[in-house]
Design a protein around this motif. Structure first.
Motif, PDB file in Angstrom:
ATOM      1  N   VAL A 192     120.648   7.852  20.916  1.00 55.96           N
ATOM      2  CA  VAL A 192     119.263   7.613  20.500  1.00 55.96           C
ATOM      3  C   VAL A 192     118.414   8.859  20.757  1.00 55.96           C
ATOM      4  O   VAL A 192     117.579   9.219  19.924  1.00 55.96           O
ATOM      5  CB  VAL A 192     118.677   6.374  21.209  1.00 55.96           C
ATOM      6  CG1 VAL A 192     117.178   6.264  20.986  1.00 55.96           C
ATOM      7  CG2 VAL A 192     119.366   5.108  20.720  1.00 55.96           C
ATOM      8  N   GLU A 193     118.631   9.529  21.882  1.00 57.35           N
ATOM      9  CA  GLU A 193     117.895  10.772  22.155  1.00 57.35           C
ATOM     10  C   GLU A 193     118.169  11.808  21.074  1.00 57.35           C
ATOM     11  O   GLU A 193     117.260  12.506  20.619  1.00 57.35           O
ATOM     12  CB  GLU A 193     118.268  11.337  23.529  1.00 57.35           C
ATOM     13  CG  GLU A 193     117.671  10.578  24.678  1.00 57.35           C
ATOM     14  CD  GLU A 193     116.160  10.597  24.667  1.00 57.35           C
ATOM     15  OE1 GLU A 193     115.562  11.649  24.351  1.00 57.35           O
ATOM     16  OE2 GLU A 193     115.565   9.550  24.970  1.00 57.35           O
ATOM     17  N   PHE A 194     119.421  11.913  20.651  1.00 64.04           N
ATOM     18  CA  PHE A 194     119.765  12.830  19.558  1.00 64.04           C
ATOM     19  C   PHE A 194     119.057  12.406  18.277  1.00 64.04           C
ATOM     20  O   PHE A 194     118.527  13.239  17.530  1.00 64.04           O
ATOM     21  CB  PHE A 194     121.282  12.869  19.343  1.00 64.04           C
ATOM     22  CG  PHE A 194     121.679  13.694  18.160  1.00 64.04           C
ATOM     23  CD1 PHE A 194     121.669  15.070  18.234  1.00 64.04           C
ATOM     24  CD2 PHE A 194     122.042  13.081  16.967  1.00 64.04           C
ATOM     25  CE1 PHE A 194     122.025  15.836  17.134  1.00 64.04           C
ATOM     26  CE2 PHE A 194     122.392  13.838  15.866  1.00 64.04           C
ATOM     27  CZ  PHE A 194     122.390  15.227  15.955  1.00 64.04           C
ATOM     28  N   GLN A 195     119.021  11.114  18.022  1.00 59.74           N
ATOM     29  CA  GLN A 195     118.349  10.594  16.833  1.00 59.74           C
ATOM     30  C   GLN A 195     116.850  10.912  16.872  1.00 59.74           C
ATOM     31  O   GLN A 195     116.268  11.281  15.852  1.00 59.74           O
ATOM     32  CB  GLN A 195     118.566   9.094  16.697  1.00 59.74           C
ATOM     33  CG  GLN A 195     117.975   8.508  15.439  1.00 59.74           C
ATOM     34  CD  GLN A 195     118.218   7.016  15.329  1.00 59.74           C
ATOM     35  OE1 GLN A 195     118.895   6.415  16.157  1.00 59.74           O
ATOM     36  NE2 GLN A 195     117.651   6.405  14.319  1.00 59.74           N
ATOM     37  N   ILE A 196     116.231  10.801  18.039  1.00 64.66           N
ATOM     38  CA  ILE A 196     114.807  11.115  18.168  1.00 64.66           C
ATOM     39  C   ILE A 196     114.562  12.584  17.840  1.00 64.66           C
ATOM     40  O   ILE A 196     113.655  12.920  17.077  1.00 64.66           O
ATOM     41  CB  ILE A 196     114.295  10.765  19.578  1.00 64.66           C
ATOM     42  CG1 ILE A 196     114.230   9.248  19.743  1.00 64.66           C
ATOM     43  CG2 ILE A 196     112.924  11.399  19.850  1.00 64.66           C
ATOM     44  CD1 ILE A 196     113.974   8.783  21.165  1.00 64.66           C
ATOM     45  N   GLU A 200     106.607   7.797   4.113  1.00 66.89           N
ATOM     46  CA  GLU A 200     106.924   6.373   4.305  1.00 66.89           C
ATOM     47  C   GLU A 200     108.291   6.205   4.963  1.00 66.89           C
ATOM     48  O   GLU A 200     108.448   5.403   5.882  1.00 66.89           O
ATOM     49  CB  GLU A 200     106.900   5.657   2.952  1.00 66.89           C
ATOM     50  CG  GLU A 200     107.081   4.151   3.065  1.00 66.89           C
ATOM     51  CD  GLU A 200     106.940   3.463   1.717  1.00 66.89           C
ATOM     52  OE1 GLU A 200     107.872   2.726   1.359  1.00 66.89           O
ATOM     53  OE2 GLU A 200     105.917   3.676   1.041  1.00 66.89           O
ATOM     54  N   ASP A 201     109.269   6.990   4.510  1.00 70.55           N
ATOM     55  CA  ASP A 201     110.601   6.931   5.122  1.00 70.55           C
ATOM     56  C   ASP A 201     110.568   7.458   6.547  1.00 70.55           C
ATOM     57  O   ASP A 201     111.231   6.916   7.433  1.00 70.55           O
ATOM     58  CB  ASP A 201     111.603   7.741   4.291  1.00 70.55           C
ATOM     59  CG  ASP A 201     111.868   7.132   2.935  1.00 70.55           C
ATOM     60  OD1 ASP A 201     111.629   5.916   2.755  1.00 70.55           O
ATOM     61  OD2 ASP A 201     112.311   7.874   2.037  1.00 70.55           O
ATOM     62  N   ALA A 202     109.786   8.505   6.775  1.00 66.72           N
ATOM     63  CA  ALA A 202     109.676   9.072   8.117  1.00 66.72           C
ATOM     64  C   ALA A 202     109.082   8.052   9.078  1.00 66.72           C
ATOM     65  O   ALA A 202     109.564   7.897  10.199  1.00 66.72           O
ATOM     66  CB  ALA A 202     108.823  10.336   8.089  1.00 66.72           C
ATOM     67  N   ASN A 203     108.047   7.347   8.638  1.00 68.22           N
ATOM     68  CA  ASN A 203     107.427   6.334   9.500  1.00 68.22           C
ATOM     69  C   ASN A 203     108.413   5.230   9.853  1.00 68.22           C
ATOM     70  O   ASN A 203     108.462   4.770  10.996  1.00 68.22           O
ATOM     71  CB  ASN A 203     106.191   5.744   8.822  1.00 68.22           C
ATOM     72  CG  ASN A 203     105.048   6.722   8.756  1.00 68.22           C
ATOM     73  OD1 ASN A 203     104.963   7.640   9.566  1.00 68.22           O
ATOM     74  ND2 ASN A 203     104.172   6.544   7.789  1.00 68.22           N
ATOM     75  N   LEU A 204     109.198   4.785   8.884  1.00 68.72           N
ATOM     76  CA  LEU A 204     110.197   3.745   9.133  1.00 68.72           C
ATOM     77  C   LEU A 204     111.286   4.256  10.079  1.00 68.72           C
ATOM     78  O   LEU A 204     111.703   3.546  10.995  1.00 68.72           O
ATOM     79  CB  LEU A 204     110.817   3.266   7.818  1.00 68.72           C
ATOM     80  CG  LEU A 204     111.818   2.132   7.915  1.00 68.72           C
ATOM     81  CD1 LEU A 204     111.193   0.908   8.580  1.00 68.72           C
ATOM     82  CD2 LEU A 204     112.343   1.773   6.530  1.00 68.72           C
ATOM     83  N   LEU A 205     111.693   5.498   9.878  1.00 71.08           N
ATOM     84  CA  LEU A 205     112.716   6.083  10.741  1.00 71.08           C
ATOM     85  C   LEU A 205     112.217   6.215  12.177  1.00 71.08           C
ATOM     86  O   LEU A 205     112.933   5.898  13.127  1.00 71.08           O
ATOM     87  CB  LEU A 205     113.151   7.448  10.194  1.00 71.08           C
ATOM     88  CG  LEU A 205     114.249   8.177  10.953  1.00 71.08           C
ATOM     89  CD1 LEU A 205     115.517   7.326  11.042  1.00 71.08           C
ATOM     90  CD2 LEU A 205     114.543   9.509  10.286  1.00 71.08           C
ATOM     91  N   VAL A 206     110.978   6.661  12.346  1.00 73.60           N
ATOM     92  CA  VAL A 206     110.397   6.780  13.684  1.00 73.60           C
ATOM     93  C   VAL A 206     110.310   5.403  14.340  1.00 73.60           C
ATOM     94  O   VAL A 206     110.684   5.230  15.502  1.00 73.60           O
ATOM     95  CB  VAL A 206     109.007   7.453  13.629  1.00 73.60           C
ATOM     96  CG1 VAL A 206     108.279   7.315  14.954  1.00 73.60           C
ATOM     97  CG2 VAL A 206     109.146   8.916  13.245  1.00 73.60           C
ATOM     98  N   PHE A 207     109.824   4.416  13.600  1.00 69.68           N
ATOM     99  CA  PHE A 207     109.726   3.066  14.153  1.00 69.68           C
ATOM    100  C   PHE A 207     111.092   2.558  14.601  1.00 69.68           C
ATOM    101  O   PHE A 207     111.250   2.053  15.721  1.00 69.68           O
ATOM    102  CB  PHE A 207     109.128   2.098  13.129  1.00 69.68           C
ATOM    103  CG  PHE A 207     109.218   0.664  13.565  1.00 69.68           C
ATOM    104  CD1 PHE A 207     108.335   0.157  14.503  1.00 69.68           C
ATOM    105  CD2 PHE A 207     110.210  -0.161  13.062  1.00 69.68           C
ATOM    106  CE1 PHE A 207     108.444  -1.162  14.932  1.00 69.68           C
ATOM    107  CE2 PHE A 207     110.331  -1.478  13.480  1.00 69.68           C
ATOM    108  CZ  PHE A 207     109.437  -1.982  14.419  1.00 69.68           C
ATOM    109  N   ALA A 208     112.087   2.684  13.731  1.00 71.17           N
ATOM    110  CA  ALA A 208     113.422   2.183  14.043  1.00 71.17           C
ATOM    111  C   ALA A 208     114.018   2.905  15.245  1.00 71.17           C
ATOM    112  O   ALA A 208     114.606   2.276  16.137  1.00 71.17           O
ATOM    113  CB  ALA A 208     114.338   2.329  12.827  1.00 71.17           C
TER     114      ALA A 208
END
Length: 68
Positions: free
Chosen positions: A17-21, A41-49
């Protein structure tokens, strides 16, 4: 599977998850050292997830520590 196995697996997931962040942060905007960009919009969803997964992993780790 005992609590140590679960804790170890959650630790490994936490590292992923740290790598994903960090990867998500690199995708949030083009600029110096950031050649790729995704739509807002995709970035916001990715950050939220990403942050939701991180929160859930931390909560599970805290539950395991509390039970021990």
């Amino acid at each position: 599977m005992d609590a140590n196995d679960i804790d170890s697996a959650l630790h490994d997931i936490g590292i992923m998850v740290e790598f994903q962040i960090r990867s998500t942060q690199n995708l949030l905007g083009a600029g110096e050292g950031k050649p790729f960009q995704i739509p807002a919009e995709d970035a916001n969803l990715l950050v939220f997830a990403t942050l939701d997964v991180a929160r859930r992993v931390k909560a599970l780790q805290e539950d395991i520590c509390r039970d021990e």
